[in-house]
Design an enzyme around this catalytic site. Structure first.
Site, PDB file in Angstrom:
ATOM      1  N   LYS A  16       0.654  -1.179  -0.030  1.00  0.00           N
ATOM      2  CA  LYS A  16      -0.056  -0.097  -0.084  1.00  0.00           C
ATOM      3  C   LYS A  16       0.765   1.251  -0.057  1.00  0.00           C
ATOM      4  CE  LYS A  16      -2.174  -1.060   3.658  1.00  0.00           C
ATOM      5  NZ  LYS A  16      -1.618  -2.237   3.966  1.00  0.00           N
ATOM      6  N   ASP A  59      -2.157   7.954   3.648  1.00  0.00           N
ATOM      7  CA  ASP A  59      -1.891   6.543   4.164  1.00  0.00           C
ATOM      8  C   ASP A  59      -2.591   6.275   5.412  1.00  0.00           C
ATOM      9  OD1 ASP A  59      -0.513   4.179   3.921  1.00  0.00           O
ATOM     10  OD2 ASP A  59       1.456   4.750   4.229  1.00  0.00           O
TER      11      ASP A  59
HETATM   12  P1  ATP Z   1       1.612  -2.339   5.978  1.00  0.00           P
HETATM   13  O1  ATP Z   1       0.098  -2.633   6.098  1.00  0.00           O
HETATM   14  O2  ATP Z   1       2.283  -3.083   7.053  1.00  0.00           O
HETATM   15  O3  ATP Z   1       1.773  -0.707   6.105  1.00  0.00           O
HETATM   16  P2  ATP Z   1       2.065  -1.902   3.106  1.00  0.00           P
HETATM   17  O4  ATP Z   1       0.936  -2.630   2.554  1.00  0.00           O
HETATM   18  O5  ATP Z   1       2.250  -0.612   3.160  1.00  0.00           O
HETATM   19  O6  ATP Z   1       2.337  -2.568   4.608  1.00  0.00           O
HETATM   20  P3  ATP Z   1       4.702  -1.815   1.888  1.00  0.00           P
HETATM   21  O7  ATP Z   1       5.171  -1.424   3.169  1.00  0.00           O
HETATM   22  O8  ATP Z   1       4.244  -0.883   0.908  1.00  0.00           O
HETATM   23  O9  ATP Z   1       3.196  -2.818   2.252  1.00  0.00           O
HETATM   24  O10 ATP Z   1       5.348  -3.126   1.374  1.00  0.00           O
HETATM   25  C1  ATP Z   1       5.865  -4.215   2.098  1.00  0.00           C
HETATM   26  C2  ATP Z   1       7.089  -4.658   1.374  1.00  0.00           C
HETATM   27  O11 ATP Z   1       6.958  -5.398   0.030  1.00  0.00           O
HETATM   28  C3  ATP Z   1       8.159  -3.349   1.292  1.00  0.00           C
HETATM   29  O12 ATP Z   1       9.488  -3.975   1.533  1.00  0.00           O
HETATM   30  C4  ATP Z   1       7.871  -3.113  -0.222  1.00  0.00           C
HETATM   31  O13 ATP Z   1       9.005  -2.566  -0.977  1.00  0.00           O
HETATM   32  C5  ATP Z   1       7.715  -4.718  -1.042  1.00  0.00           C
HETATM   33  N1  ATP Z   1       6.975  -4.730  -2.324  1.00  0.00           N
HETATM   34  C6  ATP Z   1       5.499  -4.183  -2.222  1.00  0.00           C
HETATM   35  N2  ATP Z   1       5.381  -4.337  -3.812  1.00  0.00           N
HETATM   36  C7  ATP Z   1       6.175  -5.185  -4.002  1.00  0.00           C
HETATM   37  C8  ATP Z   1       6.252  -5.638  -5.553  1.00  0.00           C
HETATM   38  N3  ATP Z   1       5.447  -5.646  -6.390  1.00  0.00           N
HETATM   39  N4  ATP Z   1       7.563  -6.301  -5.845  1.00  0.00           N
HETATM   40  C9  ATP Z   1       8.265  -6.426  -4.675  1.00  0.00           C
HETATM   41  N5  ATP Z   1       8.389  -6.129  -3.463  1.00  0.00           N
HETATM   42  C10 ATP Z   1       7.248  -5.560  -3.289  1.00  0.00           C
HETATM   43 MG    MG Z   2       2.078   0.754   4.993  1.00  0.00          MG
END
Ligand code: ATP
Ligand code: MG
Length: 756
Positions: free
Chosen positions: A33, A217
């Site tokens: 996200k 966010d």
């Molecule tokens: P949270 O709910 O804990 O805030 P989030 O949904 O915001 O999590 P992110 O922090 O954006 O998730 O991503 C989690 C991890 O996965 C990060 O290290 C990010 O760089 C990696 N990531 C996200 N999308 C991809 C992708 N398509 N390919 C490789 N790595 C990815």
């Molecule tokens: Mg996040």
């Protein structure tokens, strides 16, 4: 398409490249996200749809905002410094500084923190002759902040009774006083900005046209006023990109409204609710555990996560006999992970309540492991702990001027700043050697003088007590006589501070034992110990120097590659290679306080979900059979959340002296940790093993015939694993998780159990 789009999956790409319309990205932890939100900003700018100045991005913490800017500058060939990326408070502060005249504020207006706000309230209440028993200042503070967070000024609050009417009148006077002084409290930042824009159509139109794209966010944790604020700023033609996860809503106790998500879809006529279901953070077993736990919640919008990463390692579950053993286990594991090449700052220790960090900090301090308490202070640096220590210092040495200044009027007892100045003058002119001696000499008269006399009486009493009382009891006495405990108990967010004060008693209990056994770390006890005084006074002196030393380690850890300690709340949005979630006992996690509230347990479960989903590769779950509480051991029951993790995802850890088989090599024992490829982990045969066969006896009066983690066989229920014990002798009960029949409590006396 820029390079930055190359590493997205199809759903992420869709979200990043949505046309100009409002959208909700509703997705679980680690699904990208935050990455999508950041990449969308880069994409909007790179594709020329928006200028850097046309974007407003709101995040939850300053750290998150900083990280976002770092990621943006990696994707964009521009200077991102001036971009409007920040927290609600940060952005409001910026708007109010820019338009201070329209907001009727001095340009250099001061921001009041919670303590400043409270003193202002007290001063004002006093000048109005209000009875502080009938109208406790902290209650008024809560009242005012709650009103503001609901977006209500005094004239909009409906008061049904005389008491509330008086509170409302005071709220109005408080606001007037803040305006006279040109100061703004935290809640005011948001409300004032809201009103500034609401009353000022030109300004509002200006910003509505400017911020063509608004991105938020952690949307699940916005409160009512924040949502109204976004709505107003977006206007009728606005485009809001909200990302969030209802399963990670963990601030409902502070007024966050997950219902904002539904309102958002309706108010902004959202057509695209994008779901992201692939998790890129955690390996399979970790993710399965998270999914299984959150599935127990009823109030959910519903979604699941999967990963292509493979199962990875099982969760390591460790049942310690005591909280110190739990801390020691964690320290040993951290050392081992580090030896295997995992950077320290890729390891996080999470706990439910701040006070729990104390035992962990102590073990880390003794092991000389660098650590950083993130989103908070180290135990001995916390304000309430320092206040309590100041009373102790005065009990040990009444001439300690800095301790004197710290608490002569804390909790407030009516000693004014002018009186302290008078005492200081007496010292400076050499009339008296210390503030306390000046106070005793009656340098200050009148009402302040009476208040000072009360303070002297408290210190004298503590000083006498310090001669013979054991250290933990002396601290209990301090908390009571000083009124510190009662003071914080009455505060809106004071629970945490009260817990820390009680934790100080535990620290003292442990310290006193170590002192008696001559185990206080070398060089620490001797340095400052006064050669005079009773035995108990020597313990006190040694404890005080220990406290300053432990606090002073801070400098050493700053900048170093340090272990990350934090509450589960502060870990939101972050990720680490290895995560320890400690203190999984009923009453602690889930916390007792949550049980009395509607939906409290589900919020605790969401917290557990947040905790688990911080881990990439390795996850530890630990709990203790006994834990110190108010200096007394408390027998804990394993948290229901441990029970909710499917057994096949877990590996039970047994202490080496209690184990018969060796350290299990585990699923990924050949992988390397460091990003640049560290050394392969070495299995260490002398360390903790995972053999569940050995006897694991809790340190309770009478030993049980089985060990926690042991495999057992029941005549009727079949195979199972021992989770916990309760009670003694004939009353003893044993908790077993059976492979097919689930978890049961059985009377030990009658259960037909045999070792498997
Ligand atoms: P949270 O709910 O804990 O805030 P989030 O949904 O915001 O999590 P992110 O922090 O954006 O998730 O991503 C989690 C991890 O996965 C990060 O290290 C990010 O760089 C990696 N990531 C996200 N999308 C991809 C992708 N398509 N390919 C490789 N790595 C990815
Ligand atoms: Mg996040």
């Amino acid at each position: 398409m820029g390079d930055y789009l190359a590493n997205l999956n199809p759903e992420q790409l869709k979200a990043v490249t949505l046309p100009r319309e409002s959208a909700l990205i509703l997705a679980g932890a680690g699904s990208g996200k935050t990455r999508v939100l950041t990449t969308r900003i880069a994409h909007l700018i790179q594709s020329g749809q928006a200028s850097p100045a046309g974007i407003l991005a709101v995040t939850f913490t300053n750290k998150a905002a900083k990280e976002m800017l770092t990621r943006l500058s990696a994707m964009l060939p521009i200077n991102v410094r001036g971009m409007w990326v920040g927290t609600f408070h940060g952005i409001c502060n910026r708007l109010l500084r820019t338009h201070h005249r329209d907001a009727a504020l001095p340009q250099l207006f001061q921001i009041l923190d919670s303590g400043d706000q409270q003193s202002l309230i007290k001063r004002l209440a006093k000048s109005q002759g209000m009875d502080d028993e009938k109208f406790p200042p902290r209650q008024m503070q809560n009242f005012i902040n709650n009103c503001k967070e609901a977006g209500l000024r005094a004239n909009a609050v409906e008061a049904g009774d005389d008491f509330t009417r008086r509170m409302v009148a005071f709220y109005a006077d408080y606001d007037a006083q803040c305006n006279r002084e040109g100061v703004v409290d935290f809640a005011e930042l948001l409300l004032r900005t809201f009103e500034l824009l609401a009353k000022n159509l030109n300004l509002l139109t200006h910003y509505q046209e400017r911020f063509k794209y608004i991105l938020v966010d952690e949307f699940q944790d916005t409160n009512k006023l924040q949502y109204k604020w976004i709505k107003m700023l977006a206007g009728s033609n606005g485009c809001v990109f909200a990302v969030g996860d209802d399963d990670q809503s963990i601030y409902r106790f502070r007024g966050a409204e997950v219902g904002n998500m539904n309102d958002f879809v309706r108010d902004f006529a959202v057509e695209h609710v994008v779901k992201l279901e692939q998790n890129y953070r955690s390996q399979g077993h970790i993710l399965d555990a998270a999914n299984a736990i959150i599935a127990k919640n009823k109030a959910r919008l519903g979604k699941n996560l999967w990963t292509s990463e493979g199962k990875g390692e099982q969760l390591r579950v460790f049942a310690a006999a005591t909280d110190s053993e739990e801390a020691q286990y964690i320290v040993d594991e951290v050392k081992q992970l580090h030896r295997e090449g995992m950077p320290m700052n890729e390891i996080a220790l999470l706990y439910r309540s701040n006070a729990q960090s104390r035992v962990l900090e102590h073990a880390l301090f003794r092991a000389r492991l660098p650590y950083k308490v993130y989103g908070g202070l180290r135990f001995f640096e916390r304000m309430e702990v320092k206040h309590a220590l100041a009373y102790l210092r005065l009990a040990g040495n009444p001439d300690d001027d800095s301790a004197f200044t710290r608490v002569v009027n804390f909790p407030a007892r009516g000693v004014g700043a002018r009186s302290v100045e008078q005492l200081q003058e007496a010292v400076e002119q050499g009339i008296k050697p210390s503030l306390m001696s000046a106070a005793r000499a009656g340098v200050v008269s009148g009402r302040s003088g009476t208040a000072i006399a009360q303070f002297i009486a408290i210190i004298d009493l503590l000083r006498t007590a310090s001669e013979n009382l054991r250290l933990p009891e002396l601290i209990e006495e301090v908390l009571e006589r000083s009124n510190l405990a009662a003071h914080y108990a009455a505060e809106r967010d004071g629970q945490d501070r009260v817990e820390n004060l009680h934790e100080l008693v535990n620290a003292a209990t442990l310290f006193a034992e170590e002192f008696e056994h001559g185990e206080t770390p070398a060089g620490e006890a001797e340095a400052d110990v006064a050669p005079v005084g009773t035995h108990q006074q020597q313990v006190l002196a040694a404890f005080l120097s220990h406290a300053s030393l432990e606090a002073g380690e801070h400098e050493a850890a700053a900048g170093a590659d340090a272990l990350q300690l934090m509450t589960v709340h502060s870990s939101k949005g972050l990720e680490f290679h290895a995560v320890f979630v400690s203190g999984l006992e009923e009453g602690l996690f889930p916390h007792d306080n949550s049980m009395n509230e509607d939906g409290g347990l589900e919020e605790e479960r969401r917290l557990m979900y947040v905790a688990i989903t911080r881990a990439r590769k390795r996850l530890y779950v630990t709990y203790a059979g006994t834990r110190m509480l108010h200096g007394q051991p408390r027998y804990g029951m394993v948290s229901r959340f441990v029970d909710e993790i499917p057994a096949e995802l877990c590996k039970w850890i047994v202490l080496p002296e209690r184990a018969q088989t060796r350290w299990n090599s585990g699923a990924s024992s050949n992988s390397s940790w460091g990003s640049g490829g560290g050394r392969a982990p070495q299995a260490d045969p002398d360390r903790y093993a995972t053999a569940p066969r050995a006897k694991f006896e809790l340190e309770r009066p009478d030993a049980h015939p089985f060990a926690i983690g042991q495999n057992v066989q029941h005549a009727k229920f079949g195979e199972g694993v021992v989770l916990n014990f309760e009670g003694r002798g004939l009353d003893a009960r044993i908790q077993v998780r059976f492979k097919t029949d689930g978890t049961k409590w059985l009377a030990l006396q009658y259960a037909k159990l045999t070792a498997a």
